[in-house]
Design an enzyme around this catalytic site. Structure first.
Site, short mmCIF file in Angstrom:
data_model
loop_
_atom_site.label_atom_id
_atom_site.label_comp_id
_atom_site.label_asym_id
_atom_site.label_seq_id
_atom_site.Cartn_x
_atom_site.Cartn_y
_atom_site.Cartn_z
N ASP A 196 0.84 -1.19 0.00
CA ASP A 196 0.00 0.00 0.00
C ASP A 196 0.88 1.25 0.00
OD1 ASP A 196 -2.58 1.39 0.37
OD2 ASP A 196 -1.73 1.92 2.32
N HIS A 215 5.01 4.17 -3.00
CA HIS A 215 5.78 5.36 -3.32
C HIS A 215 6.09 6.21 -2.09
CE1 HIS A 215 1.47 5.79 -4.06
NE2 HIS A 215 1.58 6.94 -3.44
N ASP A 228 -10.72 1.30 -5.02
CA ASP A 228 -10.82 2.70 -4.64
C ASP A 228 -11.06 3.60 -5.85
OD1 ASP A 228 -8.35 2.33 -5.75
OD2 ASP A 228 -7.19 3.00 -4.01
#
Length: 1544
Positions: free
Chosen positions: A549, A552, A672
């Site tokens: 999750d 980055h 999402d």
């Protein structure tokens, strides 16, 4: 340490070459290898033996040996043994998946210098990564990553465990998915978000009452009963704001005690919350209804927040405090210099004084760690004060204090500006966030501002004050929350000290998540690292794959460590990542270092059919008919490199590590993102799902997509449970109610099948709102073809107007066609959304439709879309190619038989098979045949295989199916016919009868592929040509000596130039009365007739191309042939087949003698050459001219030793003649006086003098040609007098025959001079040696000029050897040119080693270019480095290319320069390390030539370049001597290596 021995019968090798800096030589340095096999395949790391990283080098890899566990910090060492002629190979078995690493330690090569230089400190390369795909399996079957079909579920919506979970998991399996992605299954925090974890080590008790045992049972049941693998998210960068363990470990978060740089941000956050509470009291609106309300509230932030907390104090230094501290130190004499001296400070401006303190006097630097944390070091300030006001005196204290305050006030000016900028940012960022949260239609519209719903989303979670937390500093209880920053640098910690997004309110906060503070290593936060590592191991214990999750925003060193911990539990762990760094280069840093299996990408992000087609195209696979780089041709152990360890395998299949795309997990929709009913038209669900599943990568979906949910399922606030028709009963393939499950099942099955079996080739076409996608197997050519009509709003309900689809040579059967109908009315949506307990889809059904009509036409298929094919429709077809049904056998057939076909060819055969330029082809066919011309591309450089492969190689590497050659092949079989017919035609000649076998091999393979569809012909053509080409090259290398066949690639490429330049040419034999192969000077300019065979060129090239490669017979033939035409004591410049030779080169006989000498020393029994009888074209010692068919021609014989004596005696006697047939018929450019040839010996020095200002008798032989410029008949470089290379070559020959005579191997002891006095060879050589440096050396120091024959007034550059001695223009003597290294190489004892190195260093700096040597010193007024032979200007220096040798960079002198450099540099070395440095200095200077031969379609080294290696259009692109002289270097290096203890 060497890997264990292996005794397997064969093994697969993946070869990874490294660059000279140790990086993987693949695009983006991304190495991605397939899953481990049993027995393991090997990774072969290949390092060129002369690479600079081999200097005291070691390769360090953490790939474990077989049977060992992986430890990231445990690197095995492989010492790099430098080897000038070989490539080093290190074979590493791959037994597990991971992100492995390697680096190389070495001692850098110092710059070359004639003086001793300090050895650089040892260093290391960057760390590079090797990613290995995990091996997944389910139900006893291997499951490649690209075959995964993943269903995402938000775990809390699955219902009660186990009954509801079983129902849904069974339904997912029924639809053909093979992996389930679970959002985190841990206990959630107070927000109820699945990604805000309360306790990472505990399972959600509402889902799993029995905890871990329930999870274990569920996973087992999934794998055993449902054949489903499992994937879960790991959340590494934050925890729930109410995680209880934070109360024990607030140091796990970012608090102002551990992170004082956040103190100002916390102060602003507290003040904003306080402002929020007091809005009503301040007369501010408490509900933002419009822009005016927003502006009013935001305007108040400056007064009631920023000014109230005196925010400026965080930016500025405390002037009274720091000024007084500075004066106190000044009084005590405590001063400290930091940075540059302050001695001149009294002359500095106030700004310069302040800037000095800014750069050198701040104790904490520019960081903001609290109020007035920018503190000046009092001792540094005192030093500045001393420089300004002198040492302390009591009466000056007040003035000193004022002085320092002035400086500090100046110092604060940029800090106040910084404060202003950040203050403005606070207001603007808060305003922008409020606009979204309170006013925007697409925002959450949070409503009135209250205590519970404050003005801002807080940036800090406040831990409760209780018994647990009272032991901590109260300031440690406010912890920074995590969040997102637009376009942030993924490699920077956004809560770290290097920037201030928390202060500037640039964070989009997740107020329910506390950001975790790992620090730089485990020691910075040991409890957190241990806790989270346990979490990762626990997840890997049960789950097959992770989704990272917010990868980055996860510190990369943290992710690396945690994944290593997880892989300890499960080595074959697939890692998917949500990675949005906004920078492809940064993406690759994460991908390589973490060993990411795939990046998550999503089709629902596309805003149009065009964009959808683009992203599908990116992930669908390689184009149909793609080329294969690695052919199925098992070979023996490689012959061009040493492999570490002992091996007992008999065969190895070598594949090359090639460019790999970043793998994708391509989702139709993620959990999402919005559903099609929100973003497009709900009917688009079906075409999007079908397109995604046709892609050649892992694919996925989310519960609700197949079911046509009306909107995104909000994962935090939503509480309803999933429903799906698939969970209630069997799922039948095809049409059905309740969504697209039946069709999705079919596409999932097909996707898995294609992924498992390797259906890797695709073709996508986009027409309007329709997309067609064809995916096929590259071997069997079976495939599936999809027509999808997307449903973006606004395009009506027609069939899309798809043009008829033609599938050439392909048969098709419709599997099915369907359309999706959805009730998207407001009532339907309201009904679905109003269910308070369950999540429901819109009323929908998939129905069967006709889809399309299939028409057969001459073995091909035409598909016509039916009139009824509305948006939301798909049609699926099964395809096959009848002519390729046995393609696996065809591939094997193409690869077979090469040893039999090419194994009997000799190098002359290979000259025809591989090469032959246009002129050579025309010559051998009486003008009938040339090279092949490709329409829209142009002619090949060669008619042979190299010509084709030079075009094909980049096409194959780039998979460029749109190249004109590919189009041409699809249009017809003309290229195939040309290749076979050419080979068969020449094979009819007796001398080329061996070519019957390769001709037959080519015909049979071309015949075998003629029936395949035309779109596949480029693929098979390339396969056949590559197979043939590699077989021919392999055969060529076998025919050379062991130094070549076992040498490095560059040496082998050079050696093949020998085959390239030597062949039969009717118009240019070595003899007038018989055809023999001859050596060309270069191609294509010097390929046929009189221009092919030049005496000088042949004997500059012969040592390298013939003697050093083992082609002794060809060397002997050329020596005899040129010896046969000896006349005037010279060999001809132009041979013209011996019929009409021209004698105008003064250096030719000396190159000839040098080659005879080399022959006797290199060739076994080489001394026998001296007794070889040679028929004489002209009579010995007789200058009478007659034709080749005159009875006198070839009536006499001489031995080679007699010819040697004749050359030496004729020079000793003096040579003077006018060229035969002098005048314009012989040379239309030369003036009459230029035809006069005069050569004599100066018996004072023993040197050979010759030439005049009217001719140019050395290799620098350009004659002026321009009437316009007045240069016609004026040589560009006459080089009369004693040319330095002729002096060296003459000395070499004379010294050699003196030695031969002394040993009884040469019957003559000397010559007679013009006065008939006897001169022994020993005395002649002695004269040259004793006078050489006096005549040629230009001292580095002018004070030594009197010791040498130097005119100090003419000297341009010192520390060099003259190019000429006593030429017609004295200044030309002193020109620095590239000729003196020739003399150094053949006659090193003429040179003082120290002086030689000085001259070589100057040449290295002044003359050496990337590939060639400048022919004139750039500091010379005559330097003109750009050659253009067609220029017809008034410029005397350059018109008609008169500057051919006045600056352009010629390649063949590079070989002699490097030979001389190696020779003399080794002389001064007395240690193994020093000798190795010599070899590596030379190797470093070959880089340009290595690149040039690799890039050249001619596969040779060019004649010359212009300045700095720039392209010269008039250069012959492959020149014999350019390659030959480089081979000479390798031969010297091999011999020197033996003598100096360096591997060779």
């Amino acid at each position: 340490m060497a890997p264990p021995q292996t005794r397997q019968g064969s093994r697969t090798i993946y070869k990874l070459p490294l660059t000279d800096v140790g990086a993987p030589d693949v695009p983006r340095e991304y190495v991605y290898l397939p899953a481990p096999t049993n027995p393991p395949y090997h990774l072969r790391i290949a390092i060129e033996g002369t690479s600079s990283i081999c200097r005291e080098g070691s390769l360090w890899v953490n790939i474990p040996a077989e049977g060992e566990q992986f430890d990231r910090n445990k690197f095995r060492q492989f010492k790099l043994q430098p080897d000038f002629n070989k490539t080093l190979h290190f074979d590493l078995p791959i037994t597990m998946a991971s992100a492995f690493a390697y680096y190389i330690t070495y001692t850098p090569l110092p710059a070359f210098d004639t003086n001793a230089v300090k050895t650089p400190d040892p260093t290391r390369t960057d760390t590079y990564y090797i990613d290995i795909e995990p091996q997944l399996s389910v139900g006893g079957s291997k499951l490649p990553l690209d075959s995964l079909g993943i269903m995402s579920v938000v775990s809390k919506f699955l219902g009660k465990y186990p009954e509801d979970w079983d129902k849904h998991l069974r339904g997912i399996s029924r639809r053909g998915y093979n992996m389930v992605h679970f959002t985190p299954l841990q206990k959630r925090g107070e927000s109820n978000s699945p990604y805000s974890l309360y306790d990472q080590l505990s399972w959600d008790p509402d889902m799993f009452p029995a905890g871990e045992s329930d999870v274990a049972a569920m996973i087992k049941k999934m794998e055993d009963e449902y054949e489903l693998l499992s994937l879960t998210d790991i959340v590494l960068n934050h925890t729930a704001n109410n995680s209880e363990w934070l109360q024990d470990h607030p140091e796990a978060g970012y608090n102002v005690v551990d992170c004082p740089w956040l103190e100002s941000a916390l102060a602003v956050d507290d003040a904003l919350l306080g402002y929020s509470d007091k809005l009503a009291d301040l007369g501010m609106p408490t509900e933002l209804k419009n822009a005016d309300d927003l502006n009013k509230v935001c305007t108040g932030i400056k007064e009631h927040v920023i000014d109230k907390i005196r925010l400026w104090e965080y930016f500025a230094c405390d002037v009274p405090r720091d000024a007084q501290a500075a004066v106190d130190s000044w009084k005590q004499g405590k001063t400290k210099q930091s940075g540059p001296s302050t001695d001149a400070a009294s002359s500095w401006s106030l700004y310069e004084q302040a800037n000095y303190l800014r750069n050198h006097g701040l104790l904490n630097g520019l960081r903001i760690d609290g109020r007035f944390s920018r503190k000046v070091d009092p001792e540094v300030a005192a030093a500045l004060l001393t420089a300004l006001r002198g040492t302390h005196s009591a009466d000056a204290e007040d003035q000193a204090l004022q002085t320092m305050k002035s400086v500090l006030n100046e110092l604060n000016l940029p800090f106040y500006k910084e404060y202003d900028e950040d203050s403005n940012a606070i207001v603007e960022q808060t305003k922008g966030r409020l606009q979204y949260t309170r006013l925007d239609d697409h925002g959450p519209q949070l409503g009135p501002i209250t205590k519970e719903n404050p003005l801002i989303e807080t940036y800090f979670a406040r831990l409760p004050h209780n018994e647990k937390t009272k032991k901590h500093d109260p300031r440690a209880l406010a912890l920074a929350v995590n969040g997102w920053i637009w376009a942030a640098d993924a490699m920077k910690d956004n809560a770290g000290p290097d920037w201030r997004p928390y202060l500037r309110r640039e964070l989009i906060p997740w107020s329910d998540c506390v950001k975790l503070r790992y620090g730089k290593s485990q020691k910075d936060n040991p409890w957190l690292w241990s806790f989270m590592a346990e979490y990762c191991r626990l997840m890997a214990k049960y789950f097959t794959a992770f989704r990272i999750d917010n990868c980055h925003s996860t510190p990369i060193h943290v992710a690396e460590y945690m994944l290593d911990e997880a892989r300890k539990e499960r080595s074959d762990l697939a890692i998917f990542a949500e990675l949005f760094t906004n920078n492809e280069q940064t993406d690759f840093v994460f991908i390589k270092r973490l060993g990411l299996s795939a990046l998550i990408r999503e089709a629902m992000q596309c805003w149009s059919t065009q964009e959808l087609s683009r992203i599908v195209h990116r992930h669908c696979g390689r184009p149909i008919g793609s080329f294969e780089i690695d052919l199925p041709t098992p070979s023996k152990s490689p012959m061009n490199g040493a492999v570490n360890g002992d091996s007992y395998f008999t065969k190895e299949i070598v594949k090359h590590v090639r460019e790999s795309p970043v793998h994708a997990l391509f989702m139709d929709c993620t959990h999402d993102n919005e559903m099609p009913a929100q973003k497009r038209d709900a009917r688009d669900t079906l075409p999007t799902a079908a397109l995604v599943n046709m892609c050649g990568c892992a694919t996925g979906s989310v519960i609700g997509f197949d079911e046509i949910y009306p909107k995104i399922v909000e994962i935090v606030q939503e509480h309803r449970l999933y429903t799906s028709v698939s969970s209630e009963g069997e799922v039948n393939i095809g049409a059905g109610e309740g969504g697209i499950a039946g069709v999705k099942k079919l596409f999932n099955h097909i996707h898995t099948l294609m992924g498992k079996d390797g259906y890797s080739e695709t073709f996508l076409d986009h027409q309007g709102e329709l997309i067609t996608l064809h995916r096929v197997h590259p071997g069997s050519r079976k495939g599936y073809f999809l027509i999808a009509h997307t449903a973006f709003p606004g395009y009506g309900n027609g069939n899309g107007g798809l043009r008829p689809v033609h599938l050439a040579g392909t048969k098709a059967r419709q599997v099915g066609a369907w359309t999706l109908e959805v009730d998207q009315s407001g009532d339907a949506k309201q009904k679905a959304l109003s269910d308070e307990k369950f999540l429901r889809g819109l009323p929908a059904r998939v129905k069967n439709i006709k889809g399309a009509t299939i028409e057969s036409q001459n073995g091909s298929t035409v598909i016509h879309v039916d009139d009824y094919f509305p948006p939301g429709s798909v049609a699926l077809f099964e395809t096959w190619v009848p002519s390729a049904e046995h393609s696996a056998g065809l591939n094997n057939f193409i690869a077979s038989g090469t040893d039999e076909a090419f194994g009997e060819l000799d190098l002359i055969d290979l000259n025809f098979v591989l090469y032959r330029c246009e002129a050579e082809e025309r010559d051998s066919s009486n003008g009938q045949d040339g090279v092949y011309t490709i329409p829209d591309h142009g002619p090949l450089v060669y008619a042979g295989l190299q010509g084709w492969w030079s075009v094909l190689e980049p096409i194959v590497q780039e998979n460029n199916l749109g190249h004109p050659l590919c189009n041409h092949l699809r249009d017809g079989p003309w290229a195939l016919d040309f290749i076979v017919n050419r080979m068969e035609r020449i094979a009819k000649q007796e001398r080329f009868s061996r070519l019957n076998k390769p001709a037959q091999w080519l015909r049979e393979r071309f015949e075998a592929v003629r029936e395949v569809p035309s779109f596949l012909l480029p693929h098979y053509f390339a396969m056949i040509m590559q197979t043939a080409y590699e077989a021919a090259i392999r055969r060529g290398l076998e025919l050379f000596n062991a130094d070549i066949s076992n040498g490095q690639l560059f040496l082998q490429q050079l050696a093949m130039v020998s085959a390239q330049q030597t062949g039969y040419v009717k118009s240019a034999s070595l003899w007038p009365n018989k055809e023999v192969p001859s050596l060309a000077a270069g191609l294509p300019h010097f390929s046929v007739e009189w221009a092919r065979c030049w005496g000088r060129d042949v004997f500059i090239s012969l040592r390298g191309l013939f003697l050093c490669t083992g082609r002794y017979d060809e060397a002997r033939e050329h020596i005899i042939a040129f010896g046969s035409v000896l006349k005037h004591g010279l060999i001809p410049n132009l041979l013209s087949g011996g019929a009409n030779p021209r004698y105008n080169c003064r250096d030719g006989p000396w190159w000839f003698l040098q080659n005879i000498q080399d022959y006797t020393k290199i060739v076994p029994d080489g001394m026998s050459l001296l007794k070889q009888k040679v028929p004489r074209r002209f009579l010995p010692y007789d200058d009478t001219r007659f034709s080749h068919d005159d009875p006198q021609a070839y009536s006499k014989e001489s031995t080679i030793e007699e010819i040697i004596q004749e050359i030496l005696q004729r020079h000793a006697s003096g040579i003077s003649f006018e060229e035969y047939n002098a005048g314009p018929n012989l040379d239309m450019q030369m003036k009459p006086e230029g035809f006069q040839i005069d050569i004599n010996v100066d018996w004072e020095t023993g040197m050979i003098f010759g030439g005049s200002q009217h001719n140019c008798g050395t290799w620098m032989d350009k004659m002026g040609e321009s009437d316009k410029a007045g240069s016609k008949g004026v040589p560009g470089t006459p080089r009369d007098g004693a040319a330095v290379e002729i002096t060296g070559l003459a000395y070499s020959a004379i010294r050699w025959v003196a030695e031969l005579n002394a040993s009884g191997n040469f019957p003559w002891s000397g010559v007679k001079d013009p006065t008939d006095q006897a001169v022994t060879y020993e005395s002649w050589a002695g004269k040259i040696k004793s006078s050489f440096e006096r005549c040629y050396w230009v001292p580095a120091n002018a004070s030594e000029d009197s010791d040498f024959d130097v005119d100090s007034n003419i000297v341009n550059r010192r520390g060099i050897y003259k190019d000429l001695y006593k030429s017609g223009k004295p200044y030309e003597d002193y020109q620095l040119r590239c000729n003196f290294p020739i003399a150094m190489t053949v006659a090193p004892d003429l040179f003082t080693p120290e002086r030689a190195l000085i001259a070589l260093k100057i040449a290295d700096e002044a003359l050496r270019g990337p590939t060639g040597m400048a022919t004139l010193d750039p500091s010379d007024m005559n330097y003109r480095p750009y050659y253009n032979n067609s220029e017809d200007s008034t410029d005397f220096a350059t018109s008609k290319g008169r500057n051919y040798h006045q600056g352009p960079e010629w390649l063949w002198p590079t070989g002699f320069f490097l030979r001389a450099l190696l020779k003399f540099d080794l002389m001064r070395r007395d240690t193994p390390e020093g000798r190795l440095e010599s070899f590596q200095q030379v190797a470093r200077r070959l880089a340009g030539c290595k690149a040039a031969i690799k890039e050249s379609p001619w596969r040779g080294l060019t004649e010359l370049t212009n300045k700095d290696g720039s392209f010269c259009g008039d250069s012959s692109p492959t020149q014999a001597w350019s390659a030959g002289c480089c081979i000479d270097l390798f031969h010297d290096a091999a011999a020197a290596g033996v003598q100096n203890g360096v591997a060779h």
